[in-house]
Design an enzyme around this catalytic site. Structure first.
Site, PDB file in Angstrom:
ATOM      1  N   GLN A  64       0.810  -1.218   0.000  1.00  0.00           N
ATOM      2  CA  GLN A  64       0.000   0.000   0.000  1.00  0.00           C
ATOM      3  C   GLN A  64       0.842   1.266   0.000  1.00  0.00           C
ATOM      4  O   GLN A  64       0.304   2.359  -0.145  1.00  0.00           O
ATOM      5  CB  GLN A  64      -0.946   0.004   1.202  1.00  0.00           C
ATOM      6  CG  GLN A  64      -0.247   0.140   2.543  1.00  0.00           C
ATOM      7  CD  GLN A  64      -1.203  -0.050   3.708  1.00  0.00           C
ATOM      8  OE1 GLN A  64      -1.578  -1.181   4.042  1.00  0.00           O
ATOM      9  NE2 GLN A  64      -1.613   1.039   4.325  1.00  0.00           N
ATOM     10  N   CYS A  70      -5.140   0.011   3.770  1.00  0.00           N
ATOM     11  CA  CYS A  70      -5.040  -1.407   4.139  1.00  0.00           C
ATOM     12  C   CYS A  70      -6.379  -2.120   4.050  1.00  0.00           C
ATOM     13  O   CYS A  70      -6.439  -3.291   3.665  1.00  0.00           O
ATOM     14  CB  CYS A  70      -4.460  -1.538   5.546  1.00  0.00           C
ATOM     15  SG  CYS A  70      -5.539  -0.874   6.830  1.00  0.00           S
ATOM     16  N   HIS A 365      -5.461  -1.113  11.712  1.00  0.00           N
ATOM     17  CA  HIS A 365      -4.912  -1.673  10.483  1.00  0.00           C
ATOM     18  C   HIS A 365      -5.642  -2.964  10.140  1.00  0.00           C
ATOM     19  O   HIS A 365      -6.010  -3.737  11.032  1.00  0.00           O
ATOM     20  CB  HIS A 365      -3.414  -1.954  10.680  1.00  0.00           C
ATOM     21  CG  HIS A 365      -2.681  -2.354   9.449  1.00  0.00           C
ATOM     22  ND1 HIS A 365      -2.625  -1.577   8.317  1.00  0.00           N
ATOM     23  CD2 HIS A 365      -1.939  -3.470   9.171  1.00  0.00           C
ATOM     24  CE1 HIS A 365      -1.871  -2.182   7.403  1.00  0.00           C
ATOM     25  NE2 HIS A 365      -1.453  -3.334   7.895  1.00  0.00           N
ATOM     26  N   ASN A 387       0.322  -9.249   5.214  1.00  0.00           N
ATOM     27  CA  ASN A 387       0.241  -7.801   5.341  1.00  0.00           C
ATOM     28  C   ASN A 387       0.267  -7.163   3.952  1.00  0.00           C
ATOM     29  O   ASN A 387       0.436  -7.856   2.944  1.00  0.00           O
ATOM     30  CB  ASN A 387       1.395  -7.281   6.213  1.00  0.00           C
ATOM     31  CG  ASN A 387       1.064  -5.971   6.897  1.00  0.00           C
ATOM     32  OD1 ASN A 387       0.106  -5.284   6.547  1.00  0.00           O
ATOM     33  ND2 ASN A 387       1.867  -5.601   7.878  1.00  0.00           N
TER      34      ASN A 387
END
Length: 446
Positions: A64, A70, A365, A387
């Protein structure tokens, strides 16, 4: 006792510090190397292994960059697996810039409509201060994303690639915030001068045309129809011809968005388990297809639902407080990564509920759970996390999350509601309790 800090207090503090040699050792280590390096637990890698008894293939790790998208990345990382499966692809990405464009456009409209709806609110009041605060950030929640998808569909990344401003949203957001705060001032001034509702709405329509122009210049115009071409993992040519983003989503992702809902764990006294909640003024679309709504359940239920979905070969979107006890280099989300209590010779005893109530923690997040390691009794030991910070963090972009960390710092999961028990399904279908805009469960993943 005096309320101020007096010289004799300072002398007492210093004497107490100097009396323990461990304080000087800790000071020297922390001053030279920083707090994390001084507090690191060298034993943590022995127990937080990147090894899992259940893993789901999730595609290449995404990035990102300097943006707070996110929640979009994690959602699209789930959806792209359906495209990869249906088209026999080794890997692909769905455009993260495409929903960003419409999120910004809808968020501007949402903000201006809220300004028109609160013209009687005092300028110095808490509600207007809230509306004017983070009015054009990047963060969001799942229901905000699925409302965008329901309205605008999705496209492959090749069709609307990343731009400088999609990967570095700070300047664009600053200019949009400046413009929209100016528009809020203008609308309230017009209303105070006696402008009719029709005149205010006409002014707002002109404002939205300007916002659209700014977004096209910053991000590029989004596609209305497109043709996408690629090769599958066997080297066969693939063409998806002349489709709309909505048609692409329906054909190649194929989710019934009604089925994908969120569950939270908020163990605070004001939010009983088994009830649903929404948050006032939280959203990005006026009259959305999916208003924000979640069911509050005990943390053990969140884990059981996550495991059920993983066992079916499907990864799980989740929201957590990623800054707590995390190590980017090793890829740890573990409560034993750092011994801050030992470094400072003091404990940090707040419970999860207390951290929520007193502003110490909230969801910050969103990522995806792609695996879990279960013990012989079927209980989770650790979790594999994908992630969206690129391959240079963690282990090739993946993190290991301890089960203890899941307990303390995971707040929300997204799942197919078919994994609900009958009782949970009935609970989710109840009318939600509306929380105040500043409630911690209204926080946005960034």
């Amino acid at each position: 006792m005096k309320p101020c800090i007096c010289p004799e207090d300072l002398a007492r503090f210093e004497a107490g510090f100097d009396a323990d040699r461990a304080n000087r050792v800790a000071m020297n280590a922390a001053v030279k190397n920083g707090l994390d390096a001084a507090a690191v637990n060298f034993e943590a890698p022995r127990t937080n292994l990147h090894a899992f008894s259940i893993e789901v293939e999730a595609g290449d790790v995404t990035n990102q960059k300097s943006s707070g998208r996110c929640w979009m990345f994690a959602s699209l990382n789930l959806m792209r697996l359906e495209v990869m499966k249906k088209l026999n692809l080794k890997n692909m990405e769905l455009s993260q810039s495409y929903p960003l464009f419409y999120d910004k456009l809808e968020r501007a409209n949402f903000f201006l409509e809220n300004i028109l709806a609160t013209l009687d609110e005092p300028k110095e009041g808490r509600l207007l201060a809230y509306l004017l605060s983070d009015l054009m950030g990047d963060g969001g929640q799942w229901d905000m994303f699925r409302s965008l998808v329901a309205k605008y569909g999705v496209v492959p990344q090749d069709v609307m690639p990343e731009s400088f401003s999609s990967s570095n949203t700070g300047k664009m957001n600053k200019l949009l915030r400046t413009k929209l705060r100016g528009y809020a001032c203008e609308l309230r001034a017009k209303a105070a001068a006696g402008a009719s509702p029709e005149e205010l709405r006409a002014a707002k329509d002109e404002m939205m045309a300007t916002v659209y122009r700014m977004l096209c210049i910053a991000l590029g115009k989004p596609p209305v129809r497109f043709t996408w071409e690629t090769q599958d993992k066997d080297g066969q040519f693939v063409r998806v011809a002349n489709v709309t983003p909505q048609e692409f989503f329906a054909e190649y992702v194929g989710w019934n968005l009604d089925d994908y809902v969120t569950v939270i764990n908020a163990p605070t006294a004001d939010k009983p388990y088994g009830r649903t909640y929404t948050v006032k003024y939280l959203g990005n679309i006026v009259d959305p297809a999916y208003p924000v709504k979640y069911l509050n359940l005990p943390i053990e239920d969140l884990k059981a639902l996550t495991i059920a979905q993983l066992k079916d070969g499907r990864i799980v979107w989740f929201g957590s407080d990623v800054g707590q006890f995390s190590d980017r280099e090793l890829g740890f989300l573990t409560t034993d990564a750092y011994d801050y209590a030992g470094l400072f010779a003091t404990d940090f005893p707040m419970t999860k509920a207390e951290r929520l109530d007193f502003g110490e923690s909230q969801m910050t997040h969103a990522m995806a759970i792609t695996g879990v390691d279960l013990d012989e009794a079927g209980q989770p030991i650790r979790w594999k996390v994908e992630n969206s910070w690129g391959k240079d963090t963690g282990k090739d972009g993946y993190y290991v999350m301890s089960d203890a960390w899941f307990n303390e710092f995971t707040y929300q999961i997204l799942l197919d509601r078919k994994y609900f028990s009958a009782e949970q399904a009935a609970q989710f279908d109840t009318d939600p309790i509306a929380l105040e805009p500043w409630d911690p469960m209204g926080s946005l993943a960034k």
